[in-house]
Design an enzyme around this catalytic site. Structure first.
Site, short mmCIF file in Angstrom:
data_model
loop_
_atom_site.label_atom_id
_atom_site.label_comp_id
_atom_site.label_asym_id
_atom_site.label_seq_id
_atom_site.Cartn_x
_atom_site.Cartn_y
_atom_site.Cartn_z
N HIS A 1 0.72 -1.21 0.08
CA HIS A 1 0.10 -0.06 -0.14
C HIS A 1 0.81 1.37 -0.04
O HIS A 1 0.71 2.01 -0.99
CB HIS A 1 -0.97 -0.17 1.24
CG HIS A 1 -1.76 1.18 1.34
ND1 HIS A 1 -3.21 1.27 0.96
CD2 HIS A 1 -1.60 2.42 1.98
CE1 HIS A 1 -3.55 2.50 0.95
NE2 HIS A 1 -2.65 3.43 1.56
N GLU A 2 2.07 1.25 0.94
CA GLU A 2 2.72 2.40 1.11
C GLU A 2 3.67 2.53 -0.39
O GLU A 2 4.13 3.52 -0.76
CB GLU A 2 3.35 2.44 2.18
CG GLU A 2 2.64 2.38 3.64
CD GLU A 2 1.77 3.54 3.71
OE1 GLU A 2 2.19 4.73 3.09
OE2 GLU A 2 0.78 3.52 4.38
N HIS B 1 1.96 4.64 -2.98
CA HIS B 1 2.13 5.94 -2.68
C HIS B 1 3.73 6.33 -3.24
O HIS B 1 3.71 7.57 -3.74
CB HIS B 1 1.83 6.34 -1.30
CG HIS B 1 0.38 6.27 -0.70
ND1 HIS B 1 -0.62 6.73 -1.56
CD2 HIS B 1 0.08 5.61 0.38
CE1 HIS B 1 -1.56 6.50 -0.67
NE2 HIS B 1 -1.45 5.84 0.24
#
Length: 365
Positions: A17-18, A21
């Protein structure tokens, strides 16, 4: 061993998820100050170029801190988040949830390669002549002589396309619908015959000792015949878990489930532990596939939850950017920070309630 596997499940979905980004931030030349796995005290850290990579004690979250996010003095830096175009910032915000869906899809490919998928194809329609052979207890009395699917004109090999107007790709969607909404009300179905003929019918579920049933059996799990089918079934699997997450949220909001049925990190960890113990009795491969299945489930769940328009989550942040795109004027930073803080506090309070409920159900139920 199970504790390590459980931590790795949460670690994998948070990391990717990170990473979503992070990658899109780098593509748009945004300086990432810190890439952190976990919250709380630091366990390990190192620097590479302008980014600090950190591993923290509590493995239930993470963050990708970009330049100008935690201070205003760097807002005019050409590599700050705030200095980039609205479309670049939107892409960065949405990249985390998007990566969760990508990971759910990729891990589904491995699972389906070994286990197959459950297409919404009817393997058998129960009737008075065949009910005995399916080893149902008191088979002759189970449907009280009423076989709903047969009476509705459904045949072996028919593919279910829609249930109450909602598209169906997996047989599990039918099962979940009957489990949740199975109150005996008529069900409208759209099906496709093996020759390609599409037809609509209405099924009137029959009451059985196990609830309302329509008298059908799945064709079972089928392995993909080629890479195209593998990709298609994997997309259907990801779609299923996304759809299941939305359905779960609907049931929670409409209070159709009790607090005992809502699980947080502790409850999920307990379920994983039980599943891993059972899978380990079979084989290492079975254990590995179950581990991956939890990643698919929770990754799809995290992707959906982060897209909710709640301040403090990616979805809430996207709403602020959407307002900016429409009005062509940035929401004042101080007002955005206040709303985000309120949202974050409410999310944390909800997490505390769920955690308390978890502990109560796991240890005192």
């Amino acid at each position: 061993m199970n504790i390590i596997l459980i931590i790795l499940v949460f670690g994998v979905i948070i990391f990717f998820h990170e990473l979503g980004h992070f990658i899109v931030a780098k593509i748009n030349h945004i300086t990432v100050k810190e890439f952190s796995m976990g919250f709380g005290p630091k366990l390990f850290q190192f620097h590479k170029k302008e980014t600090q990579y950190t591993l923290r004690l509590i493995p239930l979250g993470g963050y990708c801190m970009m330049l100008s996010e935690d201070d205003e003095e760097n807002e005019n830096d050409e590599n700050s988040f705030e200095k980039k175009s609205i479309w670049a910032r939107m892409a960065v915000v949405l990249a985390g949830p998007a990566m969760n869906f990508v990971i759910a899809f990729l891990f589904s490919m491995v699972i389906i390669h070994f286990c197959g998928s459950d297409p919404a194809i009817i393997g058998a329609v129960y009737n008075k002549d065949n009910i005995e052979k399916y080893q149902i207890e008191n088979a002759g009395e189970y449907f009280n002589g009423v076989y709903p699917a047969e009476e509705a004109g459904i045949s072996d090999g028919d593919r279910v396309l829609k249930i109450e107007g909602s598209t169906v790709k997996n047989f599990r969607e039918l099962q979940i619908y009957l489990q949740i909404y199975g109150d005996g009300s008529p069900i409208d179905l759209t099906l496709e015959k093996e020759d390609g003929t599409v037809y609509d019918t209405t099924v009137h579920p029959a009451k059985t000792p196990d609830g309302y049933k329509i008298g059908i059996m799945s064709v079972g799990y089928q392995l993909p015949k080629n890479f195209g089918e593998l990709c298609k079934y994997s997309a259907y699997e990801t779609r299923y878990w996304v759809k299941a997450t939305f359905l779960s949220l609907k049931l929670i909001v409409t209070r159709q489930v009790s607090s005992d049925e809502v699980s947080g990190p502790v409850g999920v960890a307990k379920n994983m532990n039980d599943t891993f113990n059972e899978a380990a009795k079979s084989s290492v491969l079975d254990l590995f596939l179950n581990w991956m299945n939890y990643i698919v489930l929770l990754s799809a769940n995290l992707g959906v939850m982060n897209l909710l328009p709640i301040p403090g989550l990616d979805g809430g942040r996207f709403i602020f950017l959407l307002i900016e795109a429409v009005t062509r004027k940035k929401v004042p930073k101080d007002k955005e920070n206040i709303v985000t803080l309120i949202g974050f506090v409410l999310v944390m309070l909800l997490m505390v309630v769920i955690l308390f409920n978890d502990i109560k159900n796991v240890f005192f139920h």
